[in-house]
Design a protein around this motif. Structure first.
Motif, PDB file in Angstrom:
ATOM      1  N   MET A 669       0.834  -1.205   0.000  1.00 26.41           N
ATOM      2  CA  MET A 669       0.000   0.000   0.000  1.00 26.41           C
ATOM      3  C   MET A 669       0.872   1.260   0.000  1.00 26.41           C
ATOM      4  N   HIS A 670       1.859   1.283   0.885  1.00 24.16           N
ATOM      5  CA  HIS A 670       2.684   2.493   0.976  1.00 24.16           C
ATOM      6  C   HIS A 670       3.561   2.676  -0.254  1.00 24.16           C
ATOM      7  N   LYS A 671       4.036   1.568  -0.767  1.00 19.62           N
ATOM      8  CA  LYS A 671       4.833   1.656  -1.986  1.00 19.62           C
ATOM      9  C   LYS A 671       3.996   2.191  -3.132  1.00 19.62           C
ATOM     10  N   THR A 672       2.751   1.732  -3.196  1.00 17.50           N
ATOM     11  CA  THR A 672       1.886   2.183  -4.282  1.00 17.50           C
ATOM     12  C   THR A 672       1.616   3.684  -4.170  1.00 17.50           C
ATOM     13  N   ILE A 673       1.359   4.155  -2.961  1.00 14.85           N
ATOM     14  CA  ILE A 673       1.116   5.596  -2.801  1.00 14.85           C
ATOM     15  C   ILE A 673       2.325   6.377  -3.302  1.00 14.85           C
ATOM     16  N   LYS A 674       3.500   5.917  -2.906  1.00 18.10           N
ATOM     17  CA  LYS A 674       4.720   6.622  -3.303  1.00 18.10           C
ATOM     18  C   LYS A 674       4.870   6.625  -4.825  1.00 18.10           C
ATOM     19  N   LYS A 675       4.696   5.454  -5.390  1.00 16.98           N
ATOM     20  CA  LYS A 675       4.886   5.311  -6.833  1.00 16.98           C
ATOM     21  C   LYS A 675       3.874   6.154  -7.609  1.00 16.98           C
ATOM     22  N   THR A 677       2.187   8.759  -6.631  1.00 14.41           N
ATOM     23  CA  THR A 677       2.474  10.182  -6.418  1.00 14.41           C
ATOM     24  C   THR A 677       3.611  10.638  -7.329  1.00 14.41           C
ATOM     25  N   GLU A 678       4.700   9.895  -7.288  1.00 12.92           N
ATOM     26  CA  GLU A 678       5.855  10.294  -8.098  1.00 12.92           C
ATOM     27  C   GLU A 678       5.564  10.208  -9.583  1.00 12.92           C
ATOM     28  N   ASP A 679       4.837   9.167  -9.956  1.00  6.26           N
ATOM     29  CA  ASP A 679       4.529   9.012 -11.385  1.00  6.26           C
ATOM     30  C   ASP A 679       3.624  10.128 -11.896  1.00  6.26           C
ATOM     31  N   ILE A 680       2.647  10.522 -11.117  1.00  2.00           N
ATOM     32  CA  ILE A 680       1.774  11.600 -11.576  1.00  2.00           C
ATOM     33  C   ILE A 680       2.588  12.883 -11.713  1.00  2.00           C
ATOM     34  N   GLU A 681       3.467  13.124 -10.756  1.00  2.00           N
ATOM     35  CA  GLU A 681       4.300  14.329 -10.832  1.00  2.00           C
ATOM     36  C   GLU A 681       5.135  14.351 -12.116  1.00  2.00           C
ATOM     37  N   ARG A 682       5.497  13.169 -12.610  1.00  3.81           N
ATOM     38  CA  ARG A 682       6.321  13.094 -13.830  1.00  3.81           C
ATOM     39  C   ARG A 682       5.496  12.806 -15.073  1.00  3.81           C
ATOM     40  N   PHE A 683       4.185  12.769 -14.911  1.00  4.81           N
ATOM     41  CA  PHE A 683       3.264  12.437 -16.006  1.00  4.81           C
ATOM     42  C   PHE A 683       3.391  11.003 -16.509  1.00  4.81           C
ATOM     43  N   ALA A 688       1.672   4.654 -13.302  1.00  2.00           N
ATOM     44  CA  ALA A 688       0.920   4.881 -12.059  1.00  2.00           C
ATOM     45  C   ALA A 688      -0.260   3.913 -12.013  1.00  2.00           C
ATOM     46  N   ILE A 689      -0.957   3.813 -13.124  1.00  2.06           N
ATOM     47  CA  ILE A 689      -2.112   2.902 -13.167  1.00  2.06           C
ATOM     48  C   ILE A 689      -1.664   1.462 -12.974  1.00  2.06           C
ATOM     49  N   ALA A 690      -0.559   1.110 -13.617  1.00  7.47           N
ATOM     50  CA  ALA A 690      -0.054  -0.266 -13.489  1.00  7.47           C
ATOM     51  C   ALA A 690       0.218  -0.611 -12.022  1.00  7.47           C
ATOM     52  N   ALA A 749     -12.399  17.910  -0.464  1.00  7.83           N
ATOM     53  CA  ALA A 749     -11.723  17.740  -1.743  1.00  7.83           C
ATOM     54  C   ALA A 749     -10.230  17.452  -1.657  1.00  7.83           C
ATOM     55  N   CYS A 750      -9.571  17.778  -0.532  1.00  8.89           N
ATOM     56  CA  CYS A 750      -8.128  17.569  -0.562  1.00  8.89           C
ATOM     57  C   CYS A 750      -7.651  16.535   0.443  1.00  8.89           C
ATOM     58  N   ASN A 751      -7.426  15.345  -0.047  1.00 11.39           N
ATOM     59  CA  ASN A 751      -6.967  14.297   0.843  1.00 11.39           C
ATOM     60  C   ASN A 751      -6.167  13.250   0.094  1.00 11.39           C
ATOM     61  N   TRP A 752      -5.122  13.688  -0.517  1.00 10.62           N
ATOM     62  CA  TRP A 752      -4.235  12.724  -1.181  1.00 10.62           C
ATOM     63  C   TRP A 752      -3.527  11.920  -0.105  1.00 10.62           C
ATOM     64  N   PRO A 753      -3.483  10.595  -0.243  1.00 13.03           N
ATOM     65  CA  PRO A 753      -2.906   9.780   0.834  1.00 13.03           C
ATOM     66  C   PRO A 753      -1.407  10.019   1.025  1.00 13.03           C
ATOM     67  N   GLN A 754      -0.965   9.841   2.263  1.00 11.09           N
ATOM     68  CA  GLN A 754       0.452   9.992   2.594  1.00 11.09           C
ATOM     69  C   GLN A 754       1.064   8.605   2.757  1.00 11.09           C
ATOM     70  N   TYR A 755       2.323   8.495   2.474  1.00 14.73           N
ATOM     71  CA  TYR A 755       2.982   7.203   2.712  1.00 14.73           C
ATOM     72  C   TYR A 755       4.060   7.370   3.762  1.00 14.73           C
ATOM     73  N   LYS A 756       4.396   6.242   4.416  1.00  7.87           N
ATOM     74  CA  LYS A 756       5.511   6.254   5.368  1.00  7.87           C
ATOM     75  C   LYS A 756       6.715   5.654   4.678  1.00  7.87           C
ATOM     76  N   GLU A 757       7.806   6.400   4.714  1.00 10.21           N
ATOM     77  CA  GLU A 757       9.011   5.989   4.012  1.00 10.21           C
ATOM     78  C   GLU A 757       9.445   4.564   4.422  1.00 10.21           C
ATOM     79  N   GLU A 758       9.287   4.255   5.726  1.00 13.99           N
ATOM     80  CA  GLU A 758       9.777   2.958   6.207  1.00 13.99           C
ATOM     81  C   GLU A 758       9.127   1.767   5.495  1.00 13.99           C
ATOM     82  N   TYR A 759       7.944   1.979   4.937  1.00 13.21           N
ATOM     83  CA  TYR A 759       7.289   0.866   4.240  1.00 13.21           C
ATOM     84  C   TYR A 759       7.551   0.861   2.740  1.00 13.21           C
TER      85      TYR A 759
END
Ligand code: ANZ
Ligand code: ZN
Length: 825
Positions: A669-675, A677-683, A688-690, A749-759
């Motif tokens: 779950m946390h890895k997916t949030i991170k991925k 987030t980063e993928d959307i930032e880079r388009f 991201a969908i994968a 309207a604003c609640n993008w999930p946060q991830y914990k780096e440790e996971y």
């Protein structure tokens, strides 16, 4: 349990958004603004897949930024002037205004059905007088500042569209709109002095790091700045003939000169020589040819001798003067010195006319080039030869020295040249912004007074094919009185190029309802610059260059604070089907309406986003749509089948102490949030969908065994996370399911999930390796790696290799994430 019925859900969600006015924004200085803009469509009748893709990408970014707490401006409007409306009027007798607005109504519905979140309160249609009135105002201001002028010049003309085309609108000699071969015509028209900004436009290319380098290069090349020198040659009788060259280092190698057919000397020089008749015929023939065709490097070099000679100012050589098709009047001085040894075009011309070749540059470390044996011009650098006092110098170093020498002797002057021409904006069409100018026999060319704006288009015109603007036949429109003397006068009946409207629409969105002036500076400055612009690369030099120019002008008029309008640019690829661009003419279109009907908006959006990264072309596949649809059904069942269990459970987002399964899901779950987030930032929307799809798989694995207690809470947390991550891409289904879980997304309207780096670090497991049931070794591996891979690693370990030496392996039993047992005899 309820089936996934996209249409019901989509209608319901869209209604809720509309009722809550969810996408409406006001200027709010307590929040950080984000202006997301997609290129607005021409209202041709229906949106196509290219639009769907462009706008789906934009909608993901807009929704994502909103969920991150930005105050997001995401507007939409219509580039509503243009030819097709007039063609429809000619063919079907329907008024262009009515036709256009009907199309807009239909297309707006289509965009709404796709669930794109626009602030419709800011919608604009450029054909509305409230819009173009201010464009006329801007034209008048530019006229006052000397940025608009009128002149007669040969222009690109399309017979089919019956109108002038700017250089940017001629593609390989063909009309960008209809593909007809473009011809040349002499016409008086209005120009915007974009060349005054050539230097700045090119320089600022270096300070646009958010633009694709490819687009910047196209702009740089289009503006085409080159440093050179104007050299004053003299004819034998003393008549001066000035040429422009970027290669003064080749001056000693000039063996002939060439004039553009349009050059004034081209028709006078041959007079009284035996070449007169032939020369005049050649001029006539060549003038009619399209100039962009003539500018191509590989055209067949044609020409005639003028019967006259010039003198080389450096060495006194007598050199014949020709007229040639490859020299253009608009560039430099319309005349060139020809150096066949070092310029390929000149080389070809020299071969055709059997003219001498003199080498003045020698490649370093080789012997002198032999003109007799040369197969092509030597265009690279080297050492100067046959060049008197400059011999032996490196040619690049010699260039400034020769320019200095020429200037000192009064034989020439250093000069910067641009390929960019001023922007001809007159169009002999009806459906465009009238140019606010009046012609009076007494007072000449007179601008319309500001208080007399707008010059409105008459809406009840009969439009016929006549080869000129229908406005020219409409007395009611063009008969007027002179603003200066009050006498009878005639209005300009040409309208402006429709690219003028698209050069400032992004400013109008920021204050669409403002009526007491062209733009509301305060609101313009709150929103500008556009933070992210998204559109097709086909506009790399047209719209994007015009807009940069126009924004500068409006900046100088005090209407906008920034100099550059677009901070970041994303150019999306084309939609391709069966190897060709999807288009009506190719007959390979997929109708978005059909997709929405059959699968719903979310599936339609998802397949456009998943098939490839935004900048790449998207190869259309029906399988892709099916796959997207299946995935959404899978998501639906995942939640719906457990709705009762999950409904009243508290959500938790990590669980370290539970079973191995729980830890695994936490990591995933946390890895997916991170991925994501980063993928959307880079388009990288497709990847991201994968990764969201992987999360769904992990969740299905997690529920293979019944869950309760803490684990059920974790499942609830994962479900919420999944749906929130999905919501920018497929907002309807995501929100509906969240709603069913009792979480209302659209209000908070604003609640993008946060991830914990440790996971998010790699999740490792220790694998035990046994031989015939006895522990012999262990190794670390990424969690969930393939059984075959585990087996391979196990069998390659030193200790294991020793253990099984000389034995026959019967089988290897793999328990994922735990153990490999090698059975051998
Ligand atoms: C002599 C020469 C020798 C040239 C040589 C090139 C190579 P850019 O760099 O793109 O600005 N030129 C000048 N005016 C022209 C016109 N109106 N139509 C067609 N060609 C024209 O190109 C500048 C070069 O293009 C000039 O330098 C001139 O050819 C040619 F070894 O002069 B040169
Ligand atoms: Zn007058």
């Amino acid at each position: 349990m309820a089936d996934y019925k996209p249409h019901t859900i989509e209608e319901k969600r869209q209604q809720i958004w509309e009722e809550n006015n969810l996408f409406h924004v006001e200027e709010d200085r307590s929040k950080q603004k984000y202006y997301l803009l997609e290129m607005f469509p021409y209202p041709s009748g229906k949106i196509h897949m290219g639009h769907v893709r462009n706008y789906a990408i934009g909608d993901v970014i807009a929704r994502y930024k909103r969920m991150r707490g930005y105050n997001v401006l995401h507007p939409m409007g219509w580039d509503a002037f243009g030819m097709p409306a007039e063609n429809a009027a000619i063919q079907h007798g329907v008024q262009p205004a009515i036709w256009t607005h009907e199309n807009i109504d239909y297309m707006r519905k289509q965009l709404k059905r796709l669930g794109f979140g626009y602030d419709w309160a800011r919608e604009i249609a450029t054909c509305d007088v409230e819009y173009y009135k201010w464009e006329q105002w801007m034209f008048l201001k530019m006229y006052e500042k000397g940025l608009v002028y009128r002149k007669s010049s040969p222009v690109n003309y399309c017979v089919t569209c019956q109108t002038v085309l700017a250089n940017e609108q001629v593609e390989g000699g063909l009309c960008w709109r209809c593909g007809e071969a473009v011809i040349q015509k002499e016409l008086t028209q209005w120009f915007f002095a974009i060349t005054k900004y050539a230097d700045e436009l090119i320089e600022y290319c270096d300070s646009l790091p958010g633009w694709p380098e490819r687009v910047l290069n196209m702009q740089r090349n289009w503006i085409g700045k080159s440093y050179g020198v104007e050299v004053n040659f003299k004819m034998e009788d003393g008549t001066p003939l000035t040429i422009f060259t970027t290669r003064p280092d080749t001056l000693y190698g000039v063996t002939f000169m060439v004039l553009a057919p349009e050059h004034p000397f081209s028709s006078t020089f041959p007079k009284g020589t035996p070449y007169e008749k032939e020369a005049l015929a050649f001029i006539e023939k060549t003038k009619a040819q399209d100039r962009s065709f003539r500018a191509e490097a590989d055209i067949q070099k044609e020409g005639v001798f003028t019967g006259r000679y010039a003198v080389n100012p450096l060495n006194g050589n007598k050199i014949p003067v020709y007229i040639g098709n490859f020299v253009l009047m608009e560039y430099g001085t319309g005349a060139i010195m020809a150096v066949p040894a070092h310029d390929q075009r000149d080389f070809e011309f020299a071969k055709t006319f059997d003219l001498p070749i003199i080498v003045t540059i020698t490649p370093e470390n080789t012997s002198l080039l032999d003109p007799e044996k040369m197969q092509e011009a030597y265009e690279s650098d080297g050492l100067m030869t046959n060049s008197d006092v400059f011999n032996g110098m490196n040619n690049r170093e010699a260039i400034p020295k020769i320019i200095g020498y020429l200037e000192e002797k009064g034989m020439g002057i250093g000069k910067v040249n641009y390929r960019l021409r001023d922007w001809g904006i007159s169009r002999q069409r009806y459906w465009g912004t009238p140019i606010p100018i009046v012609y009076c026999d007494h007072c000449g060319t007179v601008p319309v007074k500001y208080e007399d704006l707008p010059v409105a288009l008459p809406l009840n015109l009969e439009i016929k094919i006549v080869g000129r603007s229908p406005l020219a036949d409409c007395a009611e429109f063009h008969e007027t009185i002179c603003p200066v003397c009050g006498g009878k006068a005639r209005r300009e009946t040409d309208t402006m190029d429709t690219f003028v409207e698209s050069s400032w629409y992004f400013l109008k969105y920021t204050c669409a309802d403002y009526a007491s002036g062209p733009l509301d500076r305060e609101r313009v400055d709150y929103w500008m610059p556009v933070d992210q612009y998204i559109g097709g690369v086909e506009h790399a030099v047209l719209h994007l260059l015009y807009s940069r120019f126009f924004n500068r002008v409006l900046n100088e008029l005090g209407l906008v604070g920034v100099r550059e309008p677009f901070d970041n640019l994303l150019t999306q690829g084309m939609v391709i089907k069966d190897g060709a661009k999807m288009s009506k003419s190719k007959g390979n279109v997929v109708d978005p309406d059909y997709l929405i009907e059959k699968y719903g908006a979310d599936t339609t959006r998802l397949c456009c986003l998943f098939a490839s990264p935004p900048e790449k072309d998207l190869e259309w596949s029906d399988k892709g749509v099916e796959g997207s649809s299946r995935f959404l059904h899978r998501v639906w069942r995942l939640v719906i089948d457990r709705l009762d269990e999950l409904k009243d459970v508290e959500a938790i987002f990590e669980l370290k102490t539970g079973s191995d399964d729980a830890a695994q899901l936490t990591f995933r779950m946390h890895k997916t949030i991170k991925k994501v987030t980063e993928d959307i930032e880079r388009f990288h929307l497709n990847t991201a969908i994968a990764s969201i799809m992987e999360l769904v798989n992990a969740m299905y694995r997690f529920i293979e065994k019944n869950k309760n207690g803490e684990e059920l809470k974790l499942l609830r947390g994962a479900t919420e996370t999944l749906l929130v991550l999905l919501s920018p891409f497929v907002p309807h289904i995501a929100e509906e399911l969240l709603d069913m879980l009792g979480k209302d997304m659209s209000v908070t309207a604003c609640n993008w999930p946060q991830y914990k780096e440790e996971y998010t670090v790699e999740d490792k497991v220790v694998i035990a390796v046994q031989v015939n049931g006895k522990l012999r070794d262990t190794f670390e591996a990424d969690r969930d790696i393939d059984a075959e891979v585990l087996k391979k690693i196990a069998l390659s370990l030193d200790r294991i290799v020793k253990q099984i030496e000389g034995k026959e392996i019967k089988k290897a039993i793999v328990v994922p994430n735990k153990l490999v047992n090698v059975v051998c005899v």
